[in-house]
Design a protein around this motif. Structure first.
Motif, PDB file in Angstrom:
ATOM      1  N   GLY A 199      11.786 -14.130  23.110  1.00  9.90           N
ATOM      2  CA  GLY A 199      11.412 -12.844  23.683  1.00  9.90           C
ATOM      3  C   GLY A 199      10.003 -12.923  24.202  1.00  9.90           C
ATOM      4  O   GLY A 199       9.303 -13.933  24.040  1.00  9.90           O
ATOM      5  N   PRO A 200       9.507 -11.880  24.785  1.00  9.29           N
ATOM      6  CA  PRO A 200       8.138 -11.849  25.291  1.00  9.29           C
ATOM      7  C   PRO A 200       7.154 -12.077  24.170  1.00  9.29           C
ATOM      8  O   PRO A 200       7.335 -11.643  23.058  1.00  9.29           O
ATOM      9  CB  PRO A 200       8.006 -10.431  25.882  1.00  9.29           C
ATOM     10  N   VAL A 223      12.582   0.280   9.341  1.00  6.25           N
ATOM     11  CA  VAL A 223      11.388  -0.381   8.804  1.00  6.25           C
ATOM     12  C   VAL A 223      10.454  -0.849   9.920  1.00  6.25           C
ATOM     13  O   VAL A 223       9.252  -0.531   9.907  1.00  6.25           O
ATOM     14  CB  VAL A 223      11.774  -1.544   7.871  1.00  6.25           C
ATOM     15  N   PRO A 224      10.935  -1.625  10.908  1.00  6.89           N
ATOM     16  CA  PRO A 224      10.000  -2.011  11.968  1.00  6.89           C
ATOM     17  C   PRO A 224       9.451  -0.820  12.753  1.00  6.89           C
ATOM     18  O   PRO A 224       8.282  -0.834  13.167  1.00  6.89           O
ATOM     19  CB  PRO A 224      10.834  -2.946  12.868  1.00  6.89           C
ATOM     20  N   ALA A 225      10.271   0.236  12.944  1.00  8.78           N
ATOM     21  CA  ALA A 225       9.765   1.414  13.643  1.00  8.78           C
ATOM     22  C   ALA A 225       8.650   2.081  12.846  1.00  8.78           C
ATOM     23  O   ALA A 225       7.607   2.455  13.399  1.00  8.78           O
ATOM     24  CB  ALA A 225      10.912   2.400  13.882  1.00  8.78           C
ATOM     25  N   ALA A 226       8.869   2.231  11.550  1.00 11.22           N
ATOM     26  CA  ALA A 226       7.842   2.841  10.705  1.00 11.22           C
ATOM     27  C   ALA A 226       6.583   1.990  10.667  1.00 11.22           C
ATOM     28  O   ALA A 226       5.459   2.520  10.733  1.00 11.22           O
ATOM     29  CB  ALA A 226       8.387   3.034   9.293  1.00 11.22           C
ATOM     30  N   MET A 227       6.741   0.687  10.576  1.00 13.77           N
ATOM     31  CA  MET A 227       5.575  -0.196  10.538  1.00 13.77           C
ATOM     32  C   MET A 227       4.794  -0.128  11.849  1.00 13.77           C
ATOM     33  O   MET A 227       3.557  -0.187  11.857  1.00 13.77           O
ATOM     34  CB  MET A 227       6.018  -1.623  10.262  1.00 13.77           C
ATOM     35  N   MET A 240       9.883  -2.368  17.780  1.00 17.66           N
ATOM     36  CA  MET A 240       8.432  -2.144  17.723  1.00 17.66           C
ATOM     37  C   MET A 240       7.859  -1.840  19.101  1.00 17.66           C
ATOM     38  O   MET A 240       6.799  -1.212  19.218  1.00 17.66           O
ATOM     39  CB  MET A 240       7.743  -3.347  17.103  1.00 17.66           C
ATOM     40  N   ARG A 241       8.560  -2.251  20.142  1.00 19.06           N
ATOM     41  CA  ARG A 241       8.093  -1.918  21.489  1.00 19.06           C
ATOM     42  C   ARG A 241       8.324  -0.436  21.781  1.00 19.06           C
ATOM     43  O   ARG A 241       7.505   0.216  22.442  1.00 19.06           O
ATOM     44  CB  ARG A 241       8.839  -2.795  22.503  1.00 19.06           C
ATOM     45  N   ARG A 242       9.445   0.113  21.315  1.00 21.56           N
ATOM     46  CA  ARG A 242       9.768   1.539  21.513  1.00 21.56           C
ATOM     47  C   ARG A 242      10.229   2.120  20.177  1.00 21.56           C
ATOM     48  O   ARG A 242      11.419   2.392  19.993  1.00 21.56           O
ATOM     49  CB  ARG A 242      10.852   1.699  22.581  1.00 21.56           C
ATOM     50  N   PRO A 243       9.331   2.332  19.253  1.00 18.69           N
ATOM     51  CA  PRO A 243       9.729   2.730  17.890  1.00 18.69           C
ATOM     52  C   PRO A 243      10.405   4.105  17.826  1.00 18.69           C
ATOM     53  O   PRO A 243      11.392   4.274  17.119  1.00 18.69           O
ATOM     54  CB  PRO A 243       8.401   2.727  17.115  1.00 18.69           C
ATOM     55  N   VAL A 244       9.884   5.082  18.572  1.00 13.28           N
ATOM     56  CA  VAL A 244      10.466   6.425  18.508  1.00 13.28           C
ATOM     57  C   VAL A 244      11.851   6.425  19.142  1.00 13.28           C
ATOM     58  O   VAL A 244      12.816   6.959  18.576  1.00 13.28           O
ATOM     59  CB  VAL A 244       9.550   7.449  19.203  1.00 13.28           C
ATOM     60  N   LEU A 245      11.968   5.820  20.309  1.00 12.89           N
ATOM     61  CA  LEU A 245      13.243   5.780  21.005  1.00 12.89           C
ATOM     62  C   LEU A 245      14.295   5.032  20.188  1.00 12.89           C
ATOM     63  O   LEU A 245      15.481   5.372  20.227  1.00 12.89           O
ATOM     64  CB  LEU A 245      13.060   5.107  22.370  1.00 12.89           C
ATOM     65  N   SER A 246      13.873   4.035  19.441  1.00 10.02           N
ATOM     66  CA  SER A 246      14.808   3.259  18.624  1.00 10.02           C
ATOM     67  C   SER A 246      15.189   3.983  17.345  1.00 10.02           C
ATOM     68  O   SER A 246      16.344   3.935  16.916  1.00 10.02           O
ATOM     69  CB  SER A 246      14.187   1.896  18.273  1.00 10.02           C
ATOM     70  N   ALA A 247      14.216   4.641  16.728  1.00 12.03           N
ATOM     71  CA  ALA A 247      14.455   5.225  15.409  1.00 12.03           C
ATOM     72  C   ALA A 247      15.171   6.566  15.471  1.00 12.03           C
ATOM     73  O   ALA A 247      15.975   6.881  14.580  1.00 12.03           O
ATOM     74  CB  ALA A 247      13.129   5.388  14.665  1.00 12.03           C
TER      75      ALA A 247
END
Length: 751
Positions: free
Chosen positions: A736-737, A691-695, A362-369
């Motif tokens: 985590g943070p 899912v977390p990236a899309a959310m 969720m911190r970097r959704p595009v880079l992760s997905a």
């Protein structure tokens, strides 16, 4: 409803268990006769031209050739001793009331029935009865006639009836092997997950109930409709996997409640209200996907729809009714038999790794997905060249006798009648128009000869190869054999079917074209015609159920898109393996086009099971969101508290399907490996990353719905909230943070 279930389990737990034991015993007695009720085949549309052509042959000509006896002699088949023994074999076959339409080389002297080396000859026949009787008769006939005959001949059996008998026998062997692998391995994994012998045995008990119940329902279904024998493999895998999945959810929730200091009765009540609701809703989504199979006319697919919905219902009901009673009786003893490694276990619901993963995504959704999407799309790329076929002898192992005979027929009996197209005309036809029609057929590209009661034709002209076969004509019907040199089930062979059907028929007639290639063409057209309706039913039912559960129109769309991506990757990998032949030497199969009906079946099952985990994860996220958590906190804590359950359930369910990867039938290998792979891709790549990236990208719009739909959801929507008050967990509960949260103690109301 869930309140009454909880009360029944708490107040009448022992009675529930006694009734359940009696019901299981009764189902076991009924299910013991399931195999006698099941049928082979079922891949054909009963209303298709090819099936209707076969029915005309059965009614007017005693049935098409479905048994080919390959007879080999020590010397030439024309030698006096070989001919004498061959005629003796034919005489015995004609005396067997299970067989009809016996034709042999020694009577016809047809060169088509003699091998190129002169040492092999064919005896063609029809095994009588419906599909069930044919299977039983074929097994008995093979036992009687296969092997050495007299002093000079060796007999081996092939043809459709022999292939069907080998398939049925192999299905039973594969089922026994798969269960022998899946059950012990599943128990081992449950011990690892729970760290307690008693807790690990509880899901397995529900799975056994589901399997026994599935065989009972197969017996009942087989008594009133056609059910494919391969349905046993599906119901066993689904019963084992879903029974364990649902029970895992219930047991984990119950142990979590006990660890929090809740009394046994209240723990049972809260388990039924929370995890029980998830089980019921999850079962509804899986059943909705499987119900779409009922729209297809092929009973292979239709029976999987009936059987699949039934086994899902059995797994869910046994979980909702029997499991709470077991938990009530066991109480704190559910942790008995703890394993050495379980001494310092965390709470059942905590999975910090999943929470950290969700936070990172969720911190970097595009880079992760993007990398995950790239891998999935690359895996789906073989679909661009996918081709489809129907099962034949090549799905059997290479040492199967019927497959070996079929290979000899292709190599040494080119243009065999066994692989020919046949045309039926269910009315009287004069000789002149029949001859003209045969000439037009014989002029088609790829046709070697056309045999009719009016003569034999080649290259558009009559040829002198012997007298016409009078068995091809009757006063009220005609049968025409179109023999080609084309590779069976190739694109060229399929194109020939279309050209044959386009030839102008004799006046006043409506010819029907049958044969293996025609069956394939009709199967493609039949499934293609019903596929849009099936997909529409799956999409609409899934959308409706997820809307009722989430109150959002965006969440169902997000779930559908991600599911299609993961399923595309799964089907692409299966195409790369089973069509393109990669790993064929390792898995021991022959590469061929993707089996059409099995591909549709795998899609529906994998789609339904992916919605299983969609519900597991979304239920927790939705609950936290409803409590007031912002989107990011709800997703991080939702995955942090459900990730361990989802991953454990996915691995356990995948094991029950992967066990069928040991099958010696290639299409069952594809089904088992494909379904297992789809489950793992969905649980890990989709739930863990996409899912977390899309959310995160959707933000607050993830829960959007028009006002009139929000009003509708407020009245009819579903919720998994339990009877106890809940509070919003802090995002900091996951290492985590810190993320934005609205405070409160750690929630424990959801599994």
């Amino acid at each position: 409803m869930f309140e009454r279930m909880a009360d029944l389990a708490i107040r009448r737990s022992r009675l529930v268990l006694v009734v359940a034991a009696l019901a299981v015993a009764l189902m076991g007695v009924v299910g013991a006769g399931a195999f006698d009720k099941l049928k082979g085949g079922g891949f054909d549309d009963p209303a298709s031209p090819s099936t209707r052509a076969a029915n005309v042959i059965a009614d007017k000509f005693g049935g098409e050739t479905n048994l080919v006896l390959l007879v080999r002699s020590d010397g030439p088949v024309d030698a006096p001793a070989a001919e004498e023994d061959g005629r003796s074999l034919v005489a015995e076959l004609r005396q067997d009331d299970r067989i009809g339409n016996v034709v042999s080389y020694w009577e016809t002297d047809s060169p088509d029935l003699r091998g190129e080396d002169g040492r092999q000859a064919l005896v063609l026949a029809h095994v009588k009865g419906d599909s069930t009787a044919q299977r039983e008769n074929a097994v008995a006939i093979l036992d009687t006639y296969s092997g050495a005959y007299e002093d000079t001949l060796t007999v081996r059996a092939g043809g459709g009836a022999a292939v069907g008998a080998d398939l049925s026998n192999q299905v039973v062997e594969d089922l026994i092997l798969a269960e022998a692998i899946a059950l012990p391995l599943t128990l081992l994994l449950l011990l690892i997950v729970f760290g307690s012998v008693v807790a690990a045995l509880l899901p397995l008990a529900i799975a056994v109930i589901a399997i026994i119940g599935s065989f009972a329902q197969l017996f009942l279904l087989g008594s009133v409709t056609d059910v494919a024998d391969t349905a046993t493999n599906l119901t066993t895998a689904l019963g084992l996997g879903l029974g364990i999945d649902y029970a895992l959810l219930m047991v984990s929730r119950f142990r979590e409640q006990l660890a929090a200091g809740t009394g046994v009765d209240e723990a049972v009540r809260r388990t039924v209200h929370t995890a029980g609701r998830t089980v019921a809703f999850s079962a509804a989504t899986v059943a909705a996907a499987l119900a779409a199979l009922m729209v297809f006319p092929q009973y292979f697919l239709r029976s999987f729809g009936f059987a699949g919905v039934g086994v899902v219902a059995i797994a869910a009901l046994s979980t909702l009714l029997v499991m709470p009673a077991l938990l009530k009786v066991l109480g704190h003893r559910v942790d008995s038999g703890r394993m050495p490694w379980a001494g310092s276990r965390r709470s059942e619901a905590q999975a910090p790794v999943w929470g950290r993963l969700a936070r990172t995504v969720m911190r970097r959704p595009v880079l992760s997905a993007v990398p995950v999407l790239a891998v999935l799309l690359l895996a789906a790329s073989p679909l661009l060249n996918i081709t489809f076929g129907t099962p034949d002898e090549r799905v059997l192992p290479e040492d199967a006798e019927s497959r070996q005979v079929s290979q000899v027929l292709r190599e040494e009996f080119g243009g065999s009648k066994d692989s020919a197209l046949f045309i039926t005309i269910d009315t009287a036809v004069d000789e002149a128009p029949l001859a003209s029609y045969a000439g037009r057929l014989a002029a088609l590209e790829g046709v070697e000869r056309v045999e009719t009661s009016a003569g034999t034709y080649s290259a558009g002209r009559p040829v002198v190869t012997g007298p016409a076969d009078s068995a091809l004509g009757r006063p009220d019907a005609q049968r025409i054999s179109v023999v080609s040199s084309l590779t069976p089930k190739s694109e060229a062979a399929e194109a020939l079917v279309e050209r044959v059907r386009s030839v102008t028929a004799p006046p006043g007639t409506s010819p029907l074209v049958g044969g293996n290639d025609a069956v394939l063409v009709d199967a493609k057209e039949s499934i293609a015609a019903k596929l849009p309706l099936a997909v529409a039913l799956i999409v609409l039912s899934t959308f409706l159920l997820l809307f009722l559960f989430t109150g959002s129109v965006v969440q169902p769309l997000r779930a559908l898109v991600l599911n299609l991506i993961s399923l595309g990757a799964t089907l692409g990998v299966m195409t790369w393996i089973f069509q393109d032949g990669n790993l064929s030497s390792l898995l021991g199969f022959t590469a061929q086009p993707m089996e059409l009906a099995m591909t549709v079946l795998m899609f529906c099952i994998a789609f339904g099971l992916s919605m299983d985990y969609e519900v597991f994860v979304t239920s927790r996220i939705k609950e936290l969101h409803d409590q007031g958590a912002d989107n990011e906190t709800a997703v991080i804590n939702g995955l942090g508290h459900t990730g361990r359950i989802v991953s454990a359930a996915a691995f356990l369910l995948a094991v029950s399907f992967f066990a069928f990867g040991t099958s010696r039938l290639s299409f069952m290998q594809m089904f088992g490996l494909g379904s297992g792979l789809a489950i793992l891709i969905d649980a890990l790549a989709v739930r863990g990353v996409l899912v977390p990236a899309a959310m995160r990208l959707l933000g607050g719009s993830a829960w959007y719905a028009p006002r009139f739909l929000r009003t509708l959801h407020a009245r009819y929507g579903l919720s998994e909230s339990g009877p106890e008050p809940t509070t919003v967990p802090e995002a900091a509960s996951v290492p985590g943070p810190a993320a934005s949260a609205r405070g409160g103690a750690k929630d424990s109301t959801m599994v």
